[in-house]
Write a protein that holds these residues in place. Structure first.
Motif, PDB file in Angstrom:
ATOM      1  N   ARG A  99       0.883  -1.128   0.028  1.00  0.00           N
ATOM      2  CA  ARG A  99      -0.359  -0.251  -0.023  1.00  0.00           C
ATOM      3  C   ARG A  99       0.958   1.116  -0.021  1.00  0.00           C
ATOM      4  O   ARG A  99       1.935   1.440   0.760  1.00  0.00           O
ATOM      5  CB  ARG A  99      -0.865   0.105   1.190  1.00  0.00           C
ATOM      6  CG  ARG A  99      -1.802  -1.205   1.096  1.00  0.00           C
ATOM      7  CD  ARG A  99      -2.956  -1.240   1.868  1.00  0.00           C
ATOM      8  NE  ARG A  99      -3.807  -2.428   1.760  1.00  0.00           N
ATOM      9  CZ  ARG A  99      -4.912  -2.584   0.976  1.00  0.00           C
ATOM     10  NH1 ARG A  99      -5.188  -1.656   0.268  1.00  0.00           N
ATOM     11  NH2 ARG A  99      -5.455  -3.694   0.897  1.00  0.00           N
ATOM     12  N   PRO A 102      -0.379   8.520  -2.242  1.00  0.00           N
ATOM     13  CA  PRO A 102      -0.327   9.225  -3.576  1.00  0.00           C
ATOM     14  C   PRO A 102       0.908   9.756  -3.961  1.00  0.00           C
ATOM     15  O   PRO A 102       1.577  10.383  -3.153  1.00  0.00           O
ATOM     16  CB  PRO A 102      -1.570  10.148  -3.544  1.00  0.00           C
ATOM     17  CG  PRO A 102      -2.510   9.297  -2.435  1.00  0.00           C
ATOM     18  CD  PRO A 102      -1.261   8.927  -1.512  1.00  0.00           C
ATOM     19  N   LEU A 126      -6.592   1.771  -4.684  1.00  0.00           N
ATOM     20  CA  LEU A 126      -6.706   1.547  -6.189  1.00  0.00           C
ATOM     21  C   LEU A 126      -5.850   0.231  -6.697  1.00  0.00           C
ATOM     22  O   LEU A 126      -4.631   0.448  -6.570  1.00  0.00           O
ATOM     23  CB  LEU A 126      -6.747   2.331  -7.213  1.00  0.00           C
ATOM     24  CG  LEU A 126      -7.809   3.682  -7.151  1.00  0.00           C
ATOM     25  CD1 LEU A 126      -7.529   4.626  -8.158  1.00  0.00           C
ATOM     26  CD2 LEU A 126      -9.160   3.119  -7.262  1.00  0.00           C
ATOM     27  N   GLU A 127      -6.474  -1.029  -6.705  1.00  0.00           N
ATOM     28  CA  GLU A 127      -5.373  -2.180  -7.046  1.00  0.00           C
ATOM     29  C   GLU A 127      -5.060  -2.432  -8.181  1.00  0.00           C
ATOM     30  O   GLU A 127      -5.622  -2.122  -9.406  1.00  0.00           O
ATOM     31  CB  GLU A 127      -6.163  -3.210  -6.752  1.00  0.00           C
ATOM     32  CG  GLU A 127      -5.217  -4.502  -6.623  1.00  0.00           C
ATOM     33  CD  GLU A 127      -6.518  -5.767  -6.274  1.00  0.00           C
ATOM     34  OE1 GLU A 127      -5.874  -6.936  -6.735  1.00  0.00           O
ATOM     35  OE2 GLU A 127      -7.440  -5.707  -5.667  1.00  0.00           O
ATOM     36  N   CYS A 128      -3.513  -2.386  -8.522  1.00  0.00           N
ATOM     37  CA  CYS A 128      -2.982  -2.814  -9.556  1.00  0.00           C
ATOM     38  C   CYS A 128      -2.618  -4.173  -9.131  1.00  0.00           C
ATOM     39  O   CYS A 128      -1.701  -4.367  -8.281  1.00  0.00           O
ATOM     40  CB  CYS A 128      -1.984  -1.761  -9.876  1.00  0.00           C
ATOM     41  SG  CYS A 128      -2.398  -0.309 -10.547  1.00  0.00           S
ATOM     42  N   ALA A 153      -4.993  -3.175 -13.944  1.00  0.00           N
ATOM     43  CA  ALA A 153      -5.644  -2.631 -12.806  1.00  0.00           C
ATOM     44  C   ALA A 153      -7.033  -3.344 -12.615  1.00  0.00           C
ATOM     45  O   ALA A 153      -7.506  -3.698 -13.384  1.00  0.00           O
ATOM     46  CB  ALA A 153      -6.353  -1.029 -13.339  1.00  0.00           C
ATOM     47  N   PRO A 196      -2.906   4.399  -4.157  1.00  0.00           N
ATOM     48  CA  PRO A 196      -2.419   3.360  -4.951  1.00  0.00           C
ATOM     49  C   PRO A 196      -1.964   2.014  -4.288  1.00  0.00           C
ATOM     50  O   PRO A 196      -1.622   2.134  -3.123  1.00  0.00           O
ATOM     51  CB  PRO A 196      -1.098   3.770  -5.904  1.00  0.00           C
ATOM     52  CG  PRO A 196      -0.773   4.875  -4.824  1.00  0.00           C
ATOM     53  CD  PRO A 196      -1.816   5.337  -4.123  1.00  0.00           C
ATOM     54  N   ARG A 198      -0.203  -2.212  -4.886  1.00  0.00           N
ATOM     55  CA  ARG A 198       0.367  -3.065  -5.811  1.00  0.00           C
ATOM     56  C   ARG A 198       0.064  -4.546  -4.808  1.00  0.00           C
ATOM     57  O   ARG A 198      -0.058  -4.675  -3.704  1.00  0.00           O
ATOM     58  CB  ARG A 198       1.767  -3.262  -5.700  1.00  0.00           C
ATOM     59  CG  ARG A 198       2.422  -1.976  -6.114  1.00  0.00           C
ATOM     60  CD  ARG A 198       4.066  -2.169  -6.489  1.00  0.00           C
ATOM     61  NE  ARG A 198       4.577  -0.881  -7.234  1.00  0.00           N
ATOM     62  CZ  ARG A 198       5.854  -0.945  -7.088  1.00  0.00           C
ATOM     63  NH1 ARG A 198       6.706  -1.888  -6.816  1.00  0.00           N
ATOM     64  NH2 ARG A 198       6.492   0.260  -7.855  1.00  0.00           N
ATOM     65  N   GLU A 254       4.682   5.850 -11.742  1.00  0.00           N
ATOM     66  CA  GLU A 254       3.133   5.928 -11.179  1.00  0.00           C
ATOM     67  C   GLU A 254       2.491   4.931 -11.809  1.00  0.00           C
ATOM     68  O   GLU A 254       2.717   4.474 -13.031  1.00  0.00           O
ATOM     69  CB  GLU A 254       2.843   7.218 -11.411  1.00  0.00           C
ATOM     70  CG  GLU A 254       3.209   8.389 -10.593  1.00  0.00           C
ATOM     71  CD  GLU A 254       2.403   9.718 -10.778  1.00  0.00           C
ATOM     72  OE1 GLU A 254       1.340   9.586 -11.231  1.00  0.00           O
ATOM     73  OE2 GLU A 254       3.053  10.778 -10.582  1.00  0.00           O
ATOM     74  N   LEU A 255       1.788   4.196 -10.896  1.00  0.00           N
ATOM     75  CA  LEU A 255       0.862   2.858 -11.669  1.00  0.00           C
ATOM     76  C   LEU A 255      -0.539   3.549 -12.252  1.00  0.00           C
ATOM     77  O   LEU A 255      -0.723   4.870 -11.967  1.00  0.00           O
ATOM     78  CB  LEU A 255       0.315   2.029 -10.214  1.00  0.00           C
ATOM     79  CG  LEU A 255       1.564   1.356  -9.793  1.00  0.00           C
ATOM     80  CD1 LEU A 255       0.891   0.609  -8.367  1.00  0.00           C
ATOM     81  CD2 LEU A 255       2.398   0.405 -10.448  1.00  0.00           C
ATOM     82  N   ASP A 256      -0.860   2.858 -13.329  1.00  0.00           N
ATOM     83  CA  ASP A 256      -2.213   3.488 -13.902  1.00  0.00           C
ATOM     84  C   ASP A 256      -3.355   2.550 -13.477  1.00  0.00           C
ATOM     85  O   ASP A 256      -3.510   1.468 -14.146  1.00  0.00           O
ATOM     86  CB  ASP A 256      -1.894   3.392 -15.784  1.00  0.00           C
ATOM     87  CG  ASP A 256      -2.783   3.856 -16.284  1.00  0.00           C
ATOM     88  OD1 ASP A 256      -3.749   4.461 -15.771  1.00  0.00           O
ATOM     89  OD2 ASP A 256      -2.763   3.780 -17.461  1.00  0.00           O
ATOM     90  N   PRO A 257      -4.108   3.015 -12.783  1.00  0.00           N
ATOM     91  CA  PRO A 257      -5.526   2.384 -12.362  1.00  0.00           C
ATOM     92  C   PRO A 257      -6.456   2.349 -13.228  1.00  0.00           C
ATOM     93  O   PRO A 257      -7.703   2.057 -13.025  1.00  0.00           O
ATOM     94  CB  PRO A 257      -5.737   2.988 -10.994  1.00  0.00           C
ATOM     95  CG  PRO A 257      -5.292   4.438 -11.190  1.00  0.00           C
ATOM     96  CD  PRO A 257      -4.159   4.468 -12.035  1.00  0.00           C
TER      97      PRO A 257
END
Length: 273
Positions: A99, A102, A126-128, A153, A196, A198, A254-257
């Motif tokens: 976890r 942002p 928001l889960e990736c 995502a 965000p 993972r 950055e992760l893309d959800p």
């Protein structure tokens, strides 16, 4: 501000060390409930008792995965932390989850402090979901966070990962009602920006077999619809996606959800007539 993560584990030797290390680095303490692990989970965790881990309790494994019982225990612990004023915020998480705060909000602890100052008392994530691919099928090693970079995502409904909350505002939090996906309490005010996260679903096909196929689930929980595809997954059902089907996380990227899937990519689909 004191933040405590409530973690349940069963044979999580692959993840528990990096999970506890990450939380410590993010200014979050942790409490571990171990459900009868037969691997090195507890021994690894004990190495963190002076680095953010405030306690380990071991419960007897009753021959099946008692998710409801573990959630009830987390509810009890959360209520105790709230009643005794020993935590300002609590997080419900699993060892295979990372976890994050942002971008621009500092550490996870600093971000939750900002949420608190904003007058909100709950946070969604928001889960990736990270999975191996046909091209790179094996990440079952200690360096998996560096090598496993393919993800999608995942959000079957919103919110789906409402798992951090202000302890004083939730003297009796309910985790069971939504199967552990959403915390519930009166006067819940969710922060408008989701954080965000993972989720490392599995690291290789043999790991997926060990984690899901070989696990015995509570019949009562399966009848209630809990565990979904995990409870019926067979080894022959596991088909890895191609790299082209997934996104790739670059170092520090950055992760893309966006455009989230509503089903996990390895979940068996019903055969169409």
């Amino acid at each position: 501000m004191r933040i405590v993560a409530l973690i349940a584990s069963h044979n999580e030797r692959r993840f528990i060390g990096q999970c506890l290390e990450h939380l410590h680095e993010q200014g979050v303490e942790s409490y571990l409930i171990d459900d009868g692990s037969t691997d090195e989970t507890v021994a690894i965790a004990e190495g963190f008792l002076d680095r953010g881990l405030i306690g380990i309790e071991q419960v007897a494994h009753e021959g099946f995965y008692d998710w409801r019982g573990l959630l009830r225990r987390k509810e009890e612990l959360a209520a105790d932390f709230a009643a005794q004023g020993e935590a300002d915020w609590l997080i419900h998480l699993d060892p295979d989850e990372v976890r994050l705060a942002p971008p621009g909000m500092g550490t996870l602890a600093e971000a939750l402090a900002a949420v608190d100052r904003a007058g909100c008392n709950a946070v969604n994530f928001l889960e990736c979901t990270f999975v191996p691919t046909r091209e790179e099928p094996d990440h079952d090693h200690a360096d998996f966070q560096r090598t496993l970079r393919t993800y999608y995502a995942f959000c079957p409904s919103f919110p789906h990962q409402l798992k951090a909350w202000k302890a004083a505002d939730a003297p009796q939090p309910n985790l069971v009602a939504k199967g552990g996906h959403l915390v519930a309490f009166r006067h819940l005010h969710m922060f408008p920006t989701s954080f965000p996260m993972r989720h490392y679903l599995f690291l290789s096909v043999p790991h997926a077999v060990e984690k899901y196929v070989e696990r015995t689930y509570s019949e009562n929980e399966v009848e209630r619809g809990w565990h979904g595809w995990r409870a019926t997954l067979r080894a022959e059902d596991i088909q890895l996606p191609s790299r082209a089907e997934l996104r790739v996380a670059g170092p520090g990227e950055e992760l893309d959800p966006s455009r989230a899937r509503s089903h996990h990519i390895i979940a068996p689909r019903p055969v169409q007539a």
